[in-house]
Structures are given as C-alpha cells and as structure tokens.
Design a protein around this motif. Structure first.
Motif, PDB file in Angstrom:
ATOM      1  N   ILE A  32      37.774  40.820  31.618  1.00 51.91           N
ATOM      2  CA  ILE A  32      36.513  40.693  32.763  1.00 51.91           C
ATOM      3  C   ILE A  32      37.170  40.269  33.970  1.00 51.91           C
ATOM      4  O   ILE A  32      36.895  40.976  34.917  1.00 51.91           O
ATOM      5  CB  ILE A  32      35.638  39.480  32.276  1.00 51.91           C
ATOM      6  CG1 ILE A  32      34.929  39.858  31.100  1.00 51.91           C
ATOM      7  CG2 ILE A  32      34.767  38.858  33.389  1.00 51.91           C
ATOM      8  CD1 ILE A  32      34.172  38.621  30.423  1.00 51.91           C
ATOM      9  N   LEU A  33      38.323  39.526  34.015  1.00 50.54           N
ATOM     10  CA  LEU A  33      38.876  39.475  35.416  1.00 50.54           C
ATOM     11  C   LEU A  33      39.601  40.700  36.000  1.00 50.54           C
ATOM     12  O   LEU A  33      39.462  41.114  37.230  1.00 50.54           O
ATOM     13  CB  LEU A  33      39.872  38.291  35.297  1.00 50.54           C
ATOM     14  CG  LEU A  33      40.796  37.808  36.690  1.00 50.54           C
ATOM     15  CD1 LEU A  33      39.714  37.493  37.505  1.00 50.54           C
ATOM     16  CD2 LEU A  33      41.781  36.750  36.286  1.00 50.54           C
ATOM     17  N   VAL A  34      40.063  41.372  35.115  1.00 52.21           N
ATOM     18  CA  VAL A  34      40.788  43.010  35.713  1.00 52.21           C
ATOM     19  C   VAL A  34      39.610  43.544  36.072  1.00 52.21           C
ATOM     20  O   VAL A  34      39.667  44.258  37.239  1.00 52.21           O
ATOM     21  CB  VAL A  34      41.413  43.234  34.558  1.00 52.21           C
ATOM     22  CG1 VAL A  34      41.869  44.955  34.700  1.00 52.21           C
ATOM     23  CG2 VAL A  34      42.666  42.601  34.134  1.00 52.21           C
ATOM     24  N   ASP A  80      44.899  42.649  52.123  1.00 53.49           N
ATOM     25  CA  ASP A  80      44.409  42.868  50.644  1.00 53.49           C
ATOM     26  C   ASP A  80      44.437  41.458  49.708  1.00 53.49           C
ATOM     27  O   ASP A  80      43.395  41.386  48.968  1.00 53.49           O
ATOM     28  CB  ASP A  80      44.926  44.134  50.171  1.00 53.49           C
ATOM     29  CG  ASP A  80      44.515  45.380  50.981  1.00 53.49           C
ATOM     30  OD1 ASP A  80      43.616  45.473  51.662  1.00 53.49           O
ATOM     31  OD2 ASP A  80      45.328  46.302  50.725  1.00 53.49           O
ATOM     32  N   SER A  81      45.424  41.144  49.617  1.00 49.19           N
ATOM     33  CA  SER A  81      45.858  40.158  48.557  1.00 49.19           C
ATOM     34  C   SER A  81      45.102  38.937  48.910  1.00 49.19           C
ATOM     35  O   SER A  81      44.447  38.255  48.118  1.00 49.19           O
ATOM     36  CB  SER A  81      47.346  39.869  48.689  1.00 49.19           C
ATOM     37  OG  SER A  81      47.754  39.395  49.732  1.00 49.19           O
ATOM     38  N   LEU A 135      46.219  36.635  39.748  1.00 44.97           N
ATOM     39  CA  LEU A 135      45.465  37.938  39.599  1.00 44.97           C
ATOM     40  C   LEU A 135      46.304  39.229  39.529  1.00 44.97           C
ATOM     41  O   LEU A 135      46.113  39.992  38.676  1.00 44.97           O
ATOM     42  CB  LEU A 135      44.564  38.132  40.839  1.00 44.97           C
ATOM     43  CG  LEU A 135      43.442  37.266  41.185  1.00 44.97           C
ATOM     44  CD1 LEU A 135      42.846  37.186  42.553  1.00 44.97           C
ATOM     45  CD2 LEU A 135      42.596  37.129  40.121  1.00 44.97           C
ATOM     46  N   SER A 136      47.209  39.072  40.193  1.00 46.24           N
ATOM     47  CA  SER A 136      48.277  40.341  40.263  1.00 46.24           C
ATOM     48  C   SER A 136      49.197  40.231  38.761  1.00 46.24           C
ATOM     49  O   SER A 136      49.066  41.185  38.226  1.00 46.24           O
ATOM     50  CB  SER A 136      49.539  39.960  41.061  1.00 46.24           C
ATOM     51  OG  SER A 136      50.310  40.978  41.198  1.00 46.24           O
ATOM     52  N   THR A 139      48.065  39.178  35.931  1.00 50.84           N
ATOM     53  CA  THR A 139      46.861  39.414  34.946  1.00 50.84           C
ATOM     54  C   THR A 139      46.731  40.984  35.144  1.00 50.84           C
ATOM     55  O   THR A 139      46.419  41.731  33.986  1.00 50.84           O
ATOM     56  CB  THR A 139      45.692  38.754  35.015  1.00 50.84           C
ATOM     57  OG1 THR A 139      46.200  37.407  34.936  1.00 50.84           O
ATOM     58  CG2 THR A 139      44.578  39.113  34.263  1.00 50.84           C
ATOM     59  N   PHE A 140      46.486  41.454  36.230  1.00 47.70           N
ATOM     60  CA  PHE A 140      46.075  42.908  36.386  1.00 47.70           C
ATOM     61  C   PHE A 140      47.302  43.825  36.002  1.00 47.70           C
ATOM     62  O   PHE A 140      46.994  44.829  35.325  1.00 47.70           O
ATOM     63  CB  PHE A 140      45.725  43.218  37.860  1.00 47.70           C
ATOM     64  CG  PHE A 140      45.278  44.610  38.475  1.00 47.70           C
ATOM     65  CD1 PHE A 140      44.033  44.778  38.333  1.00 47.70           C
ATOM     66  CD2 PHE A 140      46.307  45.536  38.706  1.00 47.70           C
ATOM     67  CE1 PHE A 140      43.478  45.837  38.612  1.00 47.70           C
ATOM     68  CE2 PHE A 140      45.641  46.945  38.774  1.00 47.70           C
ATOM     69  CZ  PHE A 140      44.306  47.162  38.755  1.00 47.70           C
ATOM     70  N   SER A 141      48.554  43.592  36.494  1.00 49.51           N
ATOM     71  CA  SER A 141      49.636  44.302  36.022  1.00 49.51           C
ATOM     72  C   SER A 141      49.763  44.423  34.552  1.00 49.51           C
ATOM     73  O   SER A 141      50.225  45.574  34.088  1.00 49.51           O
ATOM     74  CB  SER A 141      51.029  43.850  36.548  1.00 49.51           C
ATOM     75  OG  SER A 141      50.705  43.796  37.948  1.00 49.51           O
ATOM     76  N   GLU A 142      49.584  43.316  33.909  1.00 52.17           N
ATOM     77  CA  GLU A 142      49.784  43.365  32.390  1.00 52.17           C
ATOM     78  C   GLU A 142      48.782  44.118  31.726  1.00 52.17           C
ATOM     79  O   GLU A 142      49.141  44.732  30.695  1.00 52.17           O
ATOM     80  CB  GLU A 142      49.654  41.735  32.071  1.00 52.17           C
ATOM     81  CG  GLU A 142      49.935  41.411  30.426  1.00 52.17           C
ATOM     82  CD  GLU A 142      49.751  39.823  30.235  1.00 52.17           C
ATOM     83  OE1 GLU A 142      48.813  39.473  29.845  1.00 52.17           O
ATOM     84  OE2 GLU A 142      50.815  39.151  30.495  1.00 52.17           O
ATOM     85  N   ALA A 143      47.333  44.005  32.094  1.00 53.72           N
ATOM     86  CA  ALA A 143      46.433  44.929  31.515  1.00 53.72           C
ATOM     87  C   ALA A 143      46.585  46.378  32.009  1.00 53.72           C
ATOM     88  O   ALA A 143      46.110  47.241  31.070  1.00 53.72           O
ATOM     89  CB  ALA A 143      44.996  44.208  32.043  1.00 53.72           C
TER      90      ALA A 143
END
Length: 186
Positions: free
Chosen positions: A68-70, A92-93, A107-108, A110-114
């Motif tokens: 959901i966060l991604v 942007d960040s 956030l970074s 979590t996003f990169s992992e997904a």
C-alpha cells in the motif's frame, strides 16, 4: 471502508473502479488515484468478486501495508508529474516525504525493496514519459518543458532523455514530425 488499489493511476481507472463497485451495489464515498472509500462494509466474498473483476483490467486490491505504501509513493509521483501544473517548491524527496508523512529514507528503502529501482529512477522514467508527451503536442519549447518538469537545465533534461530513450529530445521530436508528414502524404 478504504481499499487501496494497485495500478490505479488515471481517470479511466477511477471510473472503472467506480463502475465495478456500482455493479456490486456499493456506494463510493471517495475515489482517488490508488484508493477508494466505500460507504458500506464489504463482505469477504464480495471483496473477492470485486478484486477478481479488477484483476481482469490489470488492477488489484492491495492488502500488505508495504505494498500500500509503495502504491501511495507511486501515486504521489504520478500526481506530481502528470497531474500537477505547478512546480513543487521543494526537492522531490522532501515533497514525497511531506505528502506521505514518512521519513524519506524509510520510503526509499521500502520502494526499492518492492520495485527493484529507486524512487528517483521511477521519477526519471515518469518525467521522460511526460517529456515525450509534451514533445508530441509541440506546444512548449524544451526550455519550458525543463522548467515545468523541475529540471535544473535543458542540458540535464536532454542528458536524462538520451540516457533513458537512446534519443535526443530534438531527434525524438523530428521523428514525430516525419511520421506526421508521412501520414499527411497518404
């Protein structure tokens, strides 16, 4: 009840989701990119039917908090690049972090992992798609496009464009004009 929906990034998606809910006799309280809020509680059986209908069109309900966060990160980026007419007054960040209320490092990660790419890489891909779209409309100069999409310079935009597409923005634009001329000759 809030539901988060993967790949829901356009007005067409929003309308589709709303229509699917109406087919099930459910009333939408709000429909936003990536999220729908339903007035009623929904049974597990109806939720499964709804999710199966969404999957037929490439959408799906998200259940995991990280997923959901991604999707929220992706939605903020899509809104920032494709649906906003104003240039963010911060980088942007900071913008993404402020919009979502999380530390950017979290956030970074979590996003990169997904997704297998960084948030910045995802932003660049979307910016380049927006540049292509703007070049196709031929209404703005490259300088205006660079400013509108928050690039520090035309050179920076051109460098990223070439890196992603293997073409210069000028050549990309010329290709469009050649295609249009060929069509007009028919």
């Amino acid at each position: 009840m809030k539901l988060y929906i993967k790949h829901m990034v356009s007005l067409r998606c929003k309308l589709f989701v709303q229509k699917e809910l109406e087919k099930l006799g459910l009333t939408c309280f709000t429909v936003n990119l990536g999220m729908v809020e339903i007035e009623e509680e929904i049974s597990d059986e109806m939720l499964e039917i709804f999710n199966n209908n969404l999957k037929k069109s490439g959408l799906e309900i998200l259940y995991s908090k990280k997923r959901i966060l991604v999707e929220k990160i992706k939605t903020v980026i899509v809104e920032m690049i494709h649906h906003s007419n104003e240039v963010p007054k911060m980088n942007d960040s900071d913008y993404i972090s402020q919009k979502l209320g999380y530390d950017y490092t979290y956030l970074s990660h979590t996003f990169s992992e997904a997704k297998g790419m960084t948030i910045q890489q995802y932003i660049i891909l979307h910016r380049i798609e927006k540049v292509k779209e703007m070049l196709m409309y031929n209404e703005l100069t490259l300088t205006e496009i660079a400013y509108k999409l928050h690039y520090s310079s035309v050179a920076h935009l051109s460098y990223q464009f070439k890196k992603v597409t293997d073409l210069t923005p000028t050549y990309y634009k010329e290709m469009k004009e050649v295609r249009e001329n060929n069509i007009e000759e028919l």
